[in-house]
Design a protein around this motif. Structure first.
Motif, PDB file in Angstrom:
ATOM      1  N   ARG A   1      -5.469  -1.009  11.825  1.00  0.00           N
ATOM      2  CA  ARG A   1      -5.029  -1.517  10.530  1.00  0.00           C
ATOM      3  C   ARG A   1      -5.139  -3.038  10.536  1.00  0.00           C
TER       4      ARG A   1
ATOM      5  N   ASN B   1      -5.970   1.331   0.918  1.00  0.00           N
ATOM      6  CA  ASN B   1      -5.028   0.735  -0.040  1.00  0.00           C
ATOM      7  C   ASN B   1      -5.778   0.088  -1.207  1.00  0.00           C
TER       8      ASN B   1
ATOM      9  N   ARG C   1      -5.879  -0.182   5.693  1.00  0.00           N
ATOM     10  CA  ARG C   1      -6.303   0.714   6.759  1.00  0.00           C
ATOM     11  C   ARG C   1      -7.756   0.375   7.080  1.00  0.00           C
TER      12      ARG C   1
ATOM     13  N   GLY D   1       6.525  -2.094   0.961  1.00  0.00           N
ATOM     14  CA  GLY D   1       7.180  -0.791   0.984  1.00  0.00           C
ATOM     15  C   GLY D   1       7.954  -0.660   2.290  1.00  0.00           C
ATOM     16  N   LEU D   2       8.557   0.500   2.490  1.00  0.00           N
ATOM     17  CA  LEU D   2       9.322   0.765   3.711  1.00  0.00           C
ATOM     18  C   LEU D   2       8.906   2.116   4.267  1.00  0.00           C
TER      19      LEU D   2
ATOM     20  N   SER E   1       2.056   5.190  -0.963  1.00  0.00           N
ATOM     21  CA  SER E   1       2.075   6.009  -2.188  1.00  0.00           C
ATOM     22  C   SER E   1       3.109   5.539  -3.219  1.00  0.00           C
ATOM     23  N   THR E   2       4.203   4.916  -2.746  1.00  0.00           N
ATOM     24  CA  THR E   2       5.271   4.522  -3.698  1.00  0.00           C
ATOM     25  C   THR E   2       4.761   3.679  -4.861  1.00  0.00           C
TER      26      THR E   2
ATOM     27  N   GLY F   1       0.841  -1.197   0.000  1.00  0.00           N
ATOM     28  CA  GLY F   1       0.000   0.000   0.000  1.00  0.00           C
ATOM     29  C   GLY F   1       0.873   1.243   0.000  1.00  0.00           C
TER      30      GLY F   1
ATOM     31  N   LYS G   1      13.808   8.285   2.205  1.00  0.00           N
ATOM     32  CA  LYS G   1      13.942   6.921   2.750  1.00  0.00           C
ATOM     33  C   LYS G   1      15.415   6.513   2.931  1.00  0.00           C
TER      34      LYS G   1
ATOM     35  N   HIS H   1       8.930   0.503   9.430  1.00  0.00           N
ATOM     36  CA  HIS H   1       7.840  -0.480   9.321  1.00  0.00           C
ATOM     37  C   HIS H   1       7.701  -0.951   7.884  1.00  0.00           C
TER      38      HIS H   1
ATOM     39  N   ALA I   1       4.479  -3.254   5.521  1.00  0.00           N
ATOM     40  CA  ALA I   1       3.044  -3.569   5.639  1.00  0.00           C
ATOM     41  C   ALA I   1       2.514  -2.681   6.777  1.00  0.00           C
TER      42      ALA I   1
ATOM     43  N   ASP J   1      -1.528  -5.230   3.576  1.00  0.00           N
ATOM     44  CA  ASP J   1      -2.163  -4.577   4.718  1.00  0.00           C
ATOM     45  C   ASP J   1      -3.255  -3.646   4.222  1.00  0.00           C
TER      46      ASP J   1
HETATM   47  C1  6PG Z   1       0.614   1.401   4.066  1.00  0.00           C
HETATM   48  C2  6PG Z   1       1.711   0.537   3.522  1.00  0.00           C
HETATM   49  C3  6PG Z   1       2.998   0.842   4.197  1.00  0.00           C
HETATM   50  C4  6PG Z   1       3.824   1.549   3.157  1.00  0.00           C
HETATM   51  C5  6PG Z   1       4.982   2.296   3.771  1.00  0.00           C
HETATM   52  C6  6PG Z   1       5.646   3.184   2.715  1.00  0.00           C
HETATM   53  O1  6PG Z   1      -0.521   0.957   4.143  1.00  0.00           O
HETATM   54  O2  6PG Z   1       0.952   2.566   4.329  1.00  0.00           O
HETATM   55  O3  6PG Z   1       1.456  -0.707   3.360  1.00  0.00           O
HETATM   56  O4  6PG Z   1       3.709  -0.246   4.690  1.00  0.00           O
HETATM   57  O5  6PG Z   1       4.313   0.588   2.215  1.00  0.00           O
HETATM   58  O6  6PG Z   1       4.479   3.094   4.831  1.00  0.00           O
HETATM   59  O7  6PG Z   1       4.680   4.130   2.324  1.00  0.00           O
HETATM   60  P1  6PG Z   1       4.978   5.156   1.128  1.00  0.00           P
HETATM   61  O8  6PG Z   1       5.116   4.333  -0.119  1.00  0.00           O
HETATM   62  O9  6PG Z   1       3.760   6.040   1.105  1.00  0.00           O
HETATM   63  O10 6PG Z   1       6.250   5.878   1.487  1.00  0.00           O
END
Ligand code: 6PG
Length: 242
Positions: A173, A82, A72, A137-138, A44-45, A42, A196, A143, A145, A70
């Motif tokens: 979540r 997401n 919200r 993502g990161l 924005s990336t 999920g 990041k 964190h 997910a 994951d």
């Molecule tokens: C979420 C994601 C979360 C996301 C990271 C990076 O629901 O927000 O699953 O783990 O991958 O927070 O978020 P960005 O891509 O927005 O930096």
């Protein structure tokens, strides 16, 4: 196994490279297993990557099962959902729709929604029990997910899905768990942007403390099959570049 690093000069190249890998992995899974079971990241990336994937894909999407890493705890049409991000970026661009398995973020009881998803995954994954590809993502706090630093969810050893709370307590979540994600045939992290660089350097080369930096459960274990795809700004503080 090992962790494969791929550093792209910019976001556009990262997007193209990621779509190439997604198409290759999807095609391999469909050839080998008759389907491609992928859990989506999920945030924005991935939005631009999912849009480009829909434009350039040649996969048989009727054989793709889309899961979520994951969600919200909001309705599916909420701008924070997401599912909504995936629907707008990936699904809207596909001629053939995949089998889509939403996490029910709108459920009044998140724990019950997590139990539903856990039970459904057991049925969907069957004997093998493993997701073919988990996209992740990161977050800037380490964190991935919705596995947040210090969260009780990090201790879950049996279920594939649990409910948890965002650190700012803004919302509940639902998230796939550490054992579920570690069990995936392949994990693919997508990390983009200078914001990041610091956290990626700590996760990859800093002190090992997955409770504090949960992405280390996946990015600091050579037993796992992991691709880390990033752009130059995100990789700027890494010593190891391949
Ligand atoms: C979420 C994601 C979360 C996301 C990271 C990076 O629901 O927000 O699953 O783990 O991958 O927070 O978020 P960005 O891509 O927005 O930096």
């Amino acid at each position: 196994m090992t962790i494969y690093l791929s550093i792209s000069p910019d976001t556009a190249t990262l997007t193209e490279r990621t779509v190439e890998v997604l198409e290759a992995l999807g095609s391999q899974a469909i050839s080998k297993y008759g389907r491609f079971v992928v859990s989506l990241a999920g945030g924005s990336t991935p939005r631009g990557i999912y849009q480009r994937w829909a434009q350039g894909t040649t996969l048989d999407w009727s054989k793709v099962a889309l899961l979520f890493g994951d969600e919200r705890c909001v309705p599916p049409d909420d701008e924070r959902s997401n599912y909504r991000m995936v629907a707008e970026s990936l699904l809207a661009g596909l001629k053939t729709q995949p089998q889509i398995y939403r996490m029910e973020g709108e459920h009044a009881d998140p724990d019950q929604a997590a139990r539903f998803y856990d039970g459904f995954l057991a049925e969907l994954l069957g004997e093998d029990g493993r997701i073919h590809l988990a996209l992740l993502g990161l977050g800037s706090d380490g964190h991935t997910a919705s596995l947040f630093p210090g969260a009780e969810a990090l201790q879950e050893a049996d279920s594939r899905c649990v409910s948890t709370e965002a650190p700012d307590r803004s919302m509940r979540r639902l998230t796939l768990t550490v054992p579920c994600l570690r069990d995936a045939h392949k994990l693919m992290f997508l990390v983009s942007g200078a914001e990041k660089a610091e956290v990626l350097s700590k996760v990859m080369e800093g002190r090992l403390d997955p409770e504090l930096l949960p992405a280390q459960f996946f990015l600091r274990d050579d037993r796992l099959n992991v691709n880390l795809l990033m752009d130059e700004p995100a990789a700027a503080k890494l010593k190891r570049r391949q």
